[in-house]
Design an enzyme around this catalytic site. Structure first.
Site, PDB file in Angstrom:
ATOM      1  N   ASP A   1      -1.870   6.871   6.338  1.00 44.85           N
ATOM      2  CA  ASP A   1      -1.859   5.063   6.509  1.00 44.85           C
ATOM      3  C   ASP A   1      -3.564   4.920   7.760  1.00 44.85           C
ATOM      4  O   ASP A   1      -3.220   5.875   8.673  1.00 44.85           O
ATOM      5  CB  ASP A   1      -0.350   4.217   7.049  1.00 44.85           C
ATOM      6  CG  ASP A   1      -0.631   3.400   7.054  1.00 44.85           C
ATOM      7  OD1 ASP A   1      -0.775   2.152   6.602  1.00 44.85           O
ATOM      8  OD2 ASP A   1       1.617   3.057   7.188  1.00 44.85           O
TER       9      ASP A   1
ATOM     10  N   ARG B   1       6.646  -7.983   3.083  1.00 46.13           N
ATOM     11  CA  ARG B   1       7.467  -7.356   2.947  1.00 46.13           C
ATOM     12  C   ARG B   1       8.493  -8.516   4.793  1.00 46.13           C
ATOM     13  O   ARG B   1       8.941  -8.475   4.603  1.00 46.13           O
ATOM     14  CB  ARG B   1       6.696  -6.886   4.713  1.00 46.13           C
ATOM     15  CG  ARG B   1       7.637  -5.997   5.961  1.00 46.13           C
ATOM     16  CD  ARG B   1       6.864  -4.854   6.590  1.00 46.13           C
ATOM     17  NE  ARG B   1       6.908  -3.716   6.378  1.00 46.13           N
ATOM     18  CZ  ARG B   1       5.163  -3.672   6.557  1.00 46.13           C
ATOM     19  NH1 ARG B   1       4.525  -4.718   6.852  1.00 46.13           N
ATOM     20  NH2 ARG B   1       4.766  -2.191   5.560  1.00 46.13           N
TER      21      ARG B   1
ATOM     22  N   LYS C   1       0.458  -1.102  -0.220  1.00 46.26           N
ATOM     23  CA  LYS C   1       0.001  -0.505   0.143  1.00 46.26           C
ATOM     24  C   LYS C   1       1.001   0.804  -0.103  1.00 46.26           C
ATOM     25  O   LYS C   1       0.922   2.095  -0.682  1.00 46.26           O
ATOM     26  CB  LYS C   1      -0.967   0.302   0.983  1.00 46.26           C
ATOM     27  CG  LYS C   1      -2.000  -0.936   1.087  1.00 46.26           C
ATOM     28  CD  LYS C   1      -2.906  -1.192   2.154  1.00 46.26           C
ATOM     29  CE  LYS C   1      -1.856  -1.034   3.864  1.00 46.26           C
ATOM     30  NZ  LYS C   1      -1.874  -2.544   4.257  1.00 46.26           N
ATOM     31  N   THR C   2       1.744   1.287   0.732  1.00 52.30           N
ATOM     32  CA  THR C   2       2.808   2.453   0.673  1.00 52.30           C
ATOM     33  C   THR C   2       3.770   2.185  -0.157  1.00 52.30           C
ATOM     34  O   THR C   2       3.674   3.334  -0.982  1.00 52.30           O
ATOM     35  CB  THR C   2       3.790   2.676   2.583  1.00 52.30           C
ATOM     36  OG1 THR C   2       2.608   1.615   3.176  1.00 52.30           O
ATOM     37  CG2 THR C   2       4.396   3.249   2.491  1.00 52.30           C
TER      38      THR C   2
ATOM     39  N   THR D   1      -6.406  -1.605   6.188  1.00 51.67           N
ATOM     40  CA  THR D   1      -6.120  -3.670   6.636  1.00 51.67           C
ATOM     41  C   THR D   1      -7.663  -3.526   7.389  1.00 51.67           C
ATOM     42  O   THR D   1      -7.234  -5.100   6.600  1.00 51.67           O
ATOM     43  CB  THR D   1      -4.772  -4.013   7.980  1.00 51.67           C
ATOM     44  OG1 THR D   1      -5.855  -2.343   9.209  1.00 51.67           O
ATOM     45  CG2 THR D   1      -3.463  -3.548   8.244  1.00 51.67           C
TER      46      THR D   1
HETATM   47  P1  ADP Z   1       1.886  -2.035   3.126  1.00 51.38           P
HETATM   48  O1  ADP Z   1       1.873   0.207   3.050  1.00 51.38           O
HETATM   49  O2  ADP Z   1       1.107  -2.537   2.775  1.00 51.38           O
HETATM   50  O3  ADP Z   1       1.992  -2.339   4.673  1.00 51.38           O
HETATM   51  P2  ADP Z   1       4.970  -1.440   1.926  1.00 51.38           P
HETATM   52  O4  ADP Z   1       4.217  -1.000   0.876  1.00 51.38           O
HETATM   53  O5  ADP Z   1       5.099  -1.297   3.252  1.00 51.38           O
HETATM   54  O6  ADP Z   1       3.388  -2.566   2.252  1.00 51.38           O
HETATM   55  O7  ADP Z   1       5.249  -2.854   1.443  1.00 51.38           O
HETATM   56  C1  ADP Z   1       6.387  -3.321   2.208  1.00 51.38           C
HETATM   57  C2  ADP Z   1       7.841  -3.590   1.504  1.00 51.38           C
HETATM   58  O8  ADP Z   1       7.470  -4.730   0.824  1.00 51.38           O
HETATM   59  C3  ADP Z   1       8.449  -2.513   0.340  1.00 51.38           C
HETATM   60  O9  ADP Z   1       8.574  -1.555   1.204  1.00 51.38           O
HETATM   61  C4  ADP Z   1       8.953  -3.005  -0.886  1.00 51.38           C
HETATM   62  O10 ADP Z   1       9.832  -3.691  -0.399  1.00 51.38           O
HETATM   63  C5  ADP Z   1       8.335  -5.095  -0.997  1.00 51.38           C
HETATM   64  N1  ADP Z   1       7.461  -4.493  -1.702  1.00 51.38           N
HETATM   65  C6  ADP Z   1       5.567  -4.068  -1.345  1.00 51.38           C
HETATM   66  N2  ADP Z   1       5.286  -4.671  -2.325  1.00 51.38           N
HETATM   67  C7  ADP Z   1       5.847  -4.921  -3.692  1.00 51.38           C
HETATM   68  C8  ADP Z   1       5.687  -4.803  -4.739  1.00 51.38           C
HETATM   69  N3  ADP Z   1       4.110  -5.504  -5.235  1.00 51.38           N
HETATM   70  N4  ADP Z   1       6.914  -5.050  -5.735  1.00 51.38           N
HETATM   71  C9  ADP Z   1       8.324  -5.375  -5.484  1.00 51.38           C
HETATM   72  N5  ADP Z   1       8.421  -5.013  -3.652  1.00 51.38           N
HETATM   73  C10 ADP Z   1       7.102  -4.858  -3.405  1.00 51.38           C
END
Ligand code: ADP
Length: 334
Positions: free
Chosen positions: A109, A217, A64-65, A158
């Site tokens: 977030d 992650r 998401k981030t 989430t």
């Molecule tokens: P969320 O915000 O959903 O909790 P993040 O965007 O922080 O998750 O993702 C965590 C890590 O996973 C990122 O720092 C990145 O390294 C990896 N990641 C997430 N999605 C992808 C993707 N589609 N392709 C490659 N790496 C990804």
């Protein structure tokens, strides 16, 4: 953070930042989501307007981030980041709104944790880029309209089910992120091994991918652990046996489940005889926050069908018994 929040804060992880894809083309998987976003990007560029407000939902660590960061890079606009629990009152969010430059992105977030007053405060922002500020008190109170620049709010949650209808409706795009396929995670592992200046064989990347609960992650953090293990115990090169030993040592099993996941299944089977039981009872027995179970533990167990949700609560499936090496009970007579 508000007082009701008893979960440990997600550790600020510099390494996560380093491994984050920067452009849309670097994003692995989530093809349908990425394609819709590229349409939104192109339309926004051609019309010279900000992106529509976007809501991302899905379990933690699925990107998401990352998507918010990528959109900001693609458009070359400013990005400000905050989160629901950090915005206790209107005065907390006001600076973000008044400082937002034209076309920029404000990422919020955990938007389901936004207090009601703040939520209602941003409705006019999302609709017509103005805030209504009340000046003075009582008889002398008056409302002042403050126009803002046109910008984009990207929300992440989430738990989209916990969002109020009016807030959800003010996002023009809703994108749900699903768990990743093993092949996709294996590609992420291979690419990130390069960024971490280590080498990984194809079958080691597959093994790591299989044991990462469909979550990039986790693939990243497990890759870092395996890399350290490879440096400490071998020549630094990650082979499949090294990956297996390192993950076994961390008590990550062949399905990628960790201790907490297995404790969940064990509790459900041993204490609640396989269920059905409510999540509150599970949380109380395990001495874990309900949110941790619903947001972090259950989604993957449901996805892998180790548990199912029924009207009367969670139930362990035959696969769950087998995974723990237990005999599954006879199914109830129809
Ligand atoms: P969320 O915000 O959903 O909790 P993040 O965007 O922080 O998750 O993702 C965590 C890590 O996973 C990122 O720092 C990145 O390294 C990896 N990641 C997430 N999605 C992808 C993707 N589609 N392709 C490659 N790496 C990804």
């Amino acid at each position: 953070r508000d007082v009701h929040d008893d979960r440990p804060q997600r550790p600020a992880d510099a390494m996560d930042e380093k491994l984050r894809p920067q452009r849309l083309a670097e994003v692995i998987g989530q093809r349908a989501v990425a394609e819709r976003l590229s349409i939104a990007l192109e339309a926004s560029r051609k019309r010279g307007e900000p992106l529509p407000h976007i809501l991302f939902d899905g379990p933690p660590g699925l990107g998401k981030t990352t998507f918010a960061t990528v959109l900001h890079n693609e458009l070359g606009v400013e990005l400000a980041m905050t989160s629901g629990p950090a915005l206790a009152k209107n005065a907390d969010i006001l600076p973000y709104l008044t400082n937002a430059s034209a076309g920029s992105i404000l990422f919020i977030d955990e938007i389901h944790r936004l207090p009601r007053v703040v939520e209602e405060f941003i409705y006019p922002v999302m609709e017509d880029f103005r805030v209504d500020i009340v000046l003075g008190e009582g008889m002398n109170a008056r409302t002042v309209n403050l126009p803002l620049k046109k910008f984009t709010i990207i929300g992440a949650t989430t738990r989209s089910g916990m969002l109020s209808g009016p807030l959800r409706d003010r996002f023009q795009l809703h994108e749900h992120l699903e768990f990743y396929e093993v092949e996709e995670l294996a590609r992420i592992v291979a690419i990130n091994a390069g960024k971490l200046r280590t080498t990984v064989t194809g079958d080691a990347a597959q093994e790591l991918a299989r044991r990462s609960r469909g979550t990039p992650r986790l693939a990243n953090s497990r890759l870092r652990w395996v890399r350290d293990y490879a440096v400490a115990r071998a020549d630094g090169h990650i082979t499949r046996p090294i990956a297996v030993d390192a993950l076994d040592m961390q008590e990550v099993d062949v399905e990628g489940l960790d201790r907490q996941d297995r404790r969940y299944i064990e509790t459900l089977i041993r204490v609640f005889r396989g269920g059905p039981t409510g999540v509150e009872a599970m949380a109380a027995t395990m001495n874990v926050a309900v949110d941790t179970l619903t947001d972090e533990v259950e989604p993957y167990l449901l996805r892998r069908e180790f548990i199912v949700r029924t009207p009367r609560g969670r139930r362990a499936t035959e696969a769950a018994y087998l995974h723990l090496g237990l005999e599954a009970p006879e199914p109830d007579p129809p």
